[in-house]
Design a protein around this motif. Structure first.
Motif, PDB file in Angstrom:
ATOM      1  N   VAL A  24       0.871  -1.174   0.000  1.00 48.03           N
ATOM      2  CA  VAL A  24       0.000   0.000   0.000  1.00 48.03           C
ATOM      3  C   VAL A  24       0.907   1.223   0.000  1.00 48.03           C
ATOM      4  O   VAL A  24       1.488   1.587   1.024  1.00 48.03           O
ATOM      5  N   VAL A  25       1.051   1.847  -1.162  1.00 47.77           N
ATOM      6  CA  VAL A  25       2.011   2.948  -1.321  1.00 47.77           C
ATOM      7  C   VAL A  25       1.451   4.261  -0.796  1.00 47.77           C
ATOM      8  O   VAL A  25       2.210   5.206  -0.532  1.00 47.77           O
ATOM      9  N   ALA A  26       0.133   4.353  -0.647  1.00 43.82           N
ATOM     10  CA  ALA A  26      -0.478   5.567  -0.105  1.00 43.82           C
ATOM     11  C   ALA A  26      -1.900   5.255   0.329  1.00 43.82           C
ATOM     12  O   ALA A  26      -2.550   4.363  -0.224  1.00 43.82           O
ATOM     13  N   THR A  27      -2.386   5.994   1.336  1.00 41.02           N
ATOM     14  CA  THR A  27      -3.785   5.901   1.744  1.00 41.02           C
ATOM     15  C   THR A  27      -4.415   7.283   1.624  1.00 41.02           C
ATOM     16  O   THR A  27      -3.716   8.301   1.624  1.00 41.02           O
ATOM     17  N   ALA A  28      -5.740   7.282   1.504  1.00 39.98           N
ATOM     18  CA  ALA A  28      -6.452   8.546   1.338  1.00 39.98           C
ATOM     19  C   ALA A  28      -7.766   8.483   2.100  1.00 39.98           C
ATOM     20  O   ALA A  28      -8.433   7.447   2.122  1.00 39.98           O
ATOM     21  N   GLY A  29      -8.140   9.610   2.709  1.00 38.59           N
ATOM     22  CA  GLY A  29      -9.402   9.683   3.424  1.00 38.59           C
ATOM     23  C   GLY A  29     -10.433  10.537   2.728  1.00 38.59           C
ATOM     24  O   GLY A  29     -11.590  10.578   3.139  1.00 38.59           O
ATOM     25  N   THR A  30     -10.001  11.224   1.644  1.00 36.90           N
ATOM     26  CA  THR A  30     -10.910  12.061   0.866  1.00 36.90           C
ATOM     27  C   THR A  30     -10.639  11.842  -0.616  1.00 36.90           C
ATOM     28  O   THR A  30      -9.573  11.323  -1.002  1.00 36.90           O
ATOM     29  N   ALA A  31     -11.582  12.280  -1.444  1.00 35.48           N
ATOM     30  CA  ALA A  31     -11.417  12.126  -2.891  1.00 35.48           C
ATOM     31  C   ALA A  31     -10.215  12.917  -3.427  1.00 35.48           C
ATOM     32  O   ALA A  31      -9.439  12.378  -4.227  1.00 35.48           O
ATOM     33  N   PRO A  32     -10.007  14.178  -3.026  1.00 34.09           N
ATOM     34  CA  PRO A  32      -8.811  14.893  -3.502  1.00 34.09           C
ATOM     35  C   PRO A  32      -7.506  14.195  -3.118  1.00 34.09           C
ATOM     36  O   PRO A  32      -6.554  14.162  -3.908  1.00 34.09           O
ATOM     37  N   GLU A  33      -7.459  13.649  -1.898  1.00 34.28           N
ATOM     38  CA  GLU A  33      -6.267  12.909  -1.487  1.00 34.28           C
ATOM     39  C   GLU A  33      -6.061  11.683  -2.372  1.00 34.28           C
ATOM     40  O   GLU A  33      -4.926  11.328  -2.719  1.00 34.28           O
ATOM     41  N   LEU A  34      -7.164  11.019  -2.739  1.00 37.43           N
ATOM     42  CA  LEU A  34      -7.080   9.851  -3.619  1.00 37.43           C
ATOM     43  C   LEU A  34      -6.509  10.238  -4.975  1.00 37.43           C
ATOM     44  O   LEU A  34      -5.593   9.570  -5.491  1.00 37.43           O
ATOM     45  N   LEU A  35      -7.029  11.297  -5.570  1.00 35.28           N
ATOM     46  CA  LEU A  35      -6.552  11.728  -6.883  1.00 35.28           C
ATOM     47  C   LEU A  35      -5.072  12.096  -6.836  1.00 35.28           C
ATOM     48  O   LEU A  35      -4.295  11.740  -7.734  1.00 35.28           O
ATOM     49  N   ALA A  36      -4.665  12.785  -5.763  1.00 33.63           N
ATOM     50  CA  ALA A  36      -3.264  13.173  -5.618  1.00 33.63           C
ATOM     51  C   ALA A  36      -2.369  11.944  -5.433  1.00 33.63           C
ATOM     52  O   ALA A  36      -1.261  11.874  -5.994  1.00 33.63           O
ATOM     53  N   ALA A  37      -2.849  10.960  -4.671  1.00 33.70           N
ATOM     54  CA  ALA A  37      -2.060   9.755  -4.415  1.00 33.70           C
ATOM     55  C   ALA A  37      -1.851   8.952  -5.694  1.00 33.70           C
ATOM     56  O   ALA A  37      -0.747   8.452  -5.953  1.00 33.70           O
ATOM     57  N   VAL A  38      -2.903   8.818  -6.489  1.00 31.50           N
ATOM     58  CA  VAL A  38      -2.783   8.072  -7.744  1.00 31.50           C
ATOM     59  C   VAL A  38      -1.837   8.791  -8.694  1.00 31.50           C
ATOM     60  O   VAL A  38      -0.979   8.173  -9.335  1.00 31.50           O
ATOM     61  N   SER A  39      -1.961  10.107  -8.776  1.00 30.30           N
ATOM     62  CA  SER A  39      -1.077  10.883  -9.645  1.00 30.30           C
ATOM     63  C   SER A  39       0.377  10.797  -9.198  1.00 30.30           C
ATOM     64  O   SER A  39       1.290  10.658 -10.009  1.00 30.30           O
ATOM     65  N   GLY A  40       0.585  10.829  -7.887  1.00 34.65           N
ATOM     66  CA  GLY A  40       1.947  10.851  -7.367  1.00 34.65           C
ATOM     67  C   GLY A  40       2.633   9.504  -7.318  1.00 34.65           C
ATOM     68  O   GLY A  40       3.858   9.422  -7.464  1.00 34.65           O
ATOM     69  N   HIS A  41       1.864   8.435  -7.134  1.00 31.77           N
ATOM     70  CA  HIS A  41       2.463   7.114  -6.913  1.00 31.77           C
ATOM     71  C   HIS A  41       2.291   6.143  -8.074  1.00 31.77           C
ATOM     72  O   HIS A  41       2.963   5.106  -8.105  1.00 31.77           O
ATOM     73  N   GLN A  42       1.372   6.435  -9.010  1.00 31.38           N
ATOM     74  CA  GLN A  42       1.138   5.557 -10.160  1.00 31.38           C
ATOM     75  C   GLN A  42       1.023   4.088  -9.742  1.00 31.38           C
ATOM     76  O   GLN A  42       1.838   3.249 -10.138  1.00 31.38           O
ATOM     77  N   PRO A  43       0.044   3.753  -8.940  1.00 33.10           N
ATOM     78  CA  PRO A  43      -0.100   2.367  -8.473  1.00 33.10           C
ATOM     79  C   PRO A  43      -0.603   1.445  -9.574  1.00 33.10           C
ATOM     80  O   PRO A  43      -1.061   1.904 -10.632  1.00 33.10           O
ATOM     81  N   HIS A  44      -0.549   0.149  -9.314  1.00 29.88           N
ATOM     82  CA  HIS A  44      -1.168  -0.813 -10.227  1.00 29.88           C
ATOM     83  C   HIS A  44      -2.684  -0.754 -10.121  1.00 29.88           C
ATOM     84  O   HIS A  44      -3.398  -0.937 -11.114  1.00 29.88           O
ATOM     85  N   VAL A  45      -3.171  -0.500  -8.892  1.00 28.81           N
ATOM     86  CA  VAL A  45      -4.616  -0.512  -8.660  1.00 28.81           C
ATOM     87  C   VAL A  45      -4.965   0.423  -7.506  1.00 28.81           C
ATOM     88  O   VAL A  45      -4.179   0.587  -6.567  1.00 28.81           O
ATOM     89  N   ALA A  46      -6.132   1.057  -7.622  1.00 32.42           N
ATOM     90  CA  ALA A  46      -6.654   1.904  -6.543  1.00 32.42           C
ATOM     91  C   ALA A  46      -7.904   1.255  -5.972  1.00 32.42           C
ATOM     92  O   ALA A  46      -8.806   0.864  -6.723  1.00 32.42           O
ATOM     93  N   VAL A  47      -7.945   1.117  -4.654  1.00 35.27           N
ATOM     94  CA  VAL A  47      -9.123   0.598  -3.958  1.00 35.27           C
ATOM     95  C   VAL A  47      -9.913   1.798  -3.449  1.00 35.27           C
ATOM     96  O   VAL A  47      -9.375   2.629  -2.716  1.00 35.27           O
ATOM     97  N   VAL A  48     -11.172   1.872  -3.859  1.00 31.05           N
ATOM     98  CA  VAL A  48     -11.942   3.096  -3.627  1.00 31.05           C
ATOM     99  C   VAL A  48     -13.271   2.787  -2.937  1.00 31.05           C
ATOM    100  O   VAL A  48     -14.038   1.939  -3.411  1.00 31.05           O
ATOM    101  N   ASP A  49     -13.544   3.487  -1.835  1.00 28.77           N
ATOM    102  CA  ASP A  49     -14.869   3.449  -1.233  1.00 28.77           C
ATOM    103  C   ASP A  49     -15.714   4.525  -1.907  1.00 28.77           C
ATOM    104  O   ASP A  49     -15.198   5.565  -2.317  1.00 28.77           O
ATOM    105  N   ILE A  50     -17.025   4.275  -2.036  1.00 27.17           N
ATOM    106  CA  ILE A  50     -17.893   5.215  -2.740  1.00 27.17           C
ATOM    107  C   ILE A  50     -18.110   6.488  -1.950  1.00 27.17           C
ATOM    108  O   ILE A  50     -17.961   7.598  -2.464  1.00 27.17           O
ATOM    109  N   ARG A  51     -18.487   6.346  -0.687  1.00 26.73           N
ATOM    110  CA  ARG A  51     -18.936   7.488   0.106  1.00 26.73           C
ATOM    111  C   ARG A  51     -17.808   7.999   0.994  1.00 26.73           C
ATOM    112  O   ARG A  51     -17.390   7.326   1.931  1.00 26.73           O
TER     113      ARG A  51
END
Length: 221
Positions: free
Chosen positions: A32-59
């Motif tokens: 787990v290269v990064a965790t996120a608690g909000t949608a903006p944090e998620l977008l920043a983490a994916v952009s910064g870390h380029q993971p193989h996969v993102a696990v996303v909760d809806i709400r």
């Protein structure tokens, strides 16, 4: 088959659940290269870390409605090479359809309450990261509910059953085992689906993905 080392970004606003998933995934060989608690944090983490996969909760915060899956759709548009596994207690059919609109490859949507074992979740992660599909049957049912009459209605009950299992990411061999029929029988049903959906064989196209998309998209017509 030996699963490759996966780089994962995990978006989950519950700190307790997030920390538990980090520990579980680490024990299963995922990083787990990064965790996120909000949608903006998620977008920043994916952009910064380029993971193989993102696990996303809806709400996610601030409104706890659909921030997570909106972000997943944005990731799909910005970084289509990143697999997306929606892991939630909720089904958002309209947003799920948008997520799948450009192809089912590399997309998963699982319900938390229906994942009985960590191994199932990790297998789904690897499948999605490798360009496969992992859709919970309840998600497929919701997407199909209220569909207009169309090509899906031309399928026999068995063909529809086979197609639904295809939508969940099963191979012909796996479908044969689940339905207790021969693999050859499954191949005939799959061929019938392709014919009824007018999916001709080409060297570049993945007809399984196109069939699943046709199946899922009819509720949007």
């Amino acid at each position: 088959m030996i699963n490759r080392h996966l780089r994962v970004v995990l978006a989950e606003d519950s700190v307790v659940l997030r920390d538990g998933m980090v520990e579980l995934l680490g024990a299963r060989g995922c990083e787990v290269v990064a965790t996120a608690g909000t949608a903006p944090e998620l977008l920043a983490a994916v952009s910064g870390h380029q993971p193989h996969v993102a696990v996303v909760d809806i709400r996610m915060p601030p409104t706890h409605t659909d921030e997570g899956i909106r972000a997943a759709v944005e990731i799909r548009e910005r970084a289509p090479q990143v697999g997306i596994l929606v892991f939630s207690q909720h089904i958002e059919a309209a947003w799920a359809s948008r997520l799948l609109a450009d192809g089912a490859a590399g997309i998963g949507y699982l319900l938390k309450e229906r994942v009985a074992r960590t191994s199932e979740f990790v297998d789904a992660l690897h499948r999605v990261a490798d360009g496969g599909t992992a859709l919970d049957p309840e998600v497929v049912d919701q997407l199909m509910r209220g569909a207009q009459r169309g090509r899906v209605d031309t399928l026999t009950p068995r063909e529809r059953e086979v197609l639904q299992l295809m939508a969940q990411g099963h191979s012909n061999r796996s479908i044969a085992a689940l339905l207790v029929v021969s693999e050859r029988a499954v191949e005939k049903h799959v061929a019938a689906v392709f014919t009824k959906f007018d999916l001709r064989a080409t060297e570049a196209d993945n007809r399984r993905v196109k069939a699943v998309l046709t199946y899922l998209a009819e509720q949007r017509s």
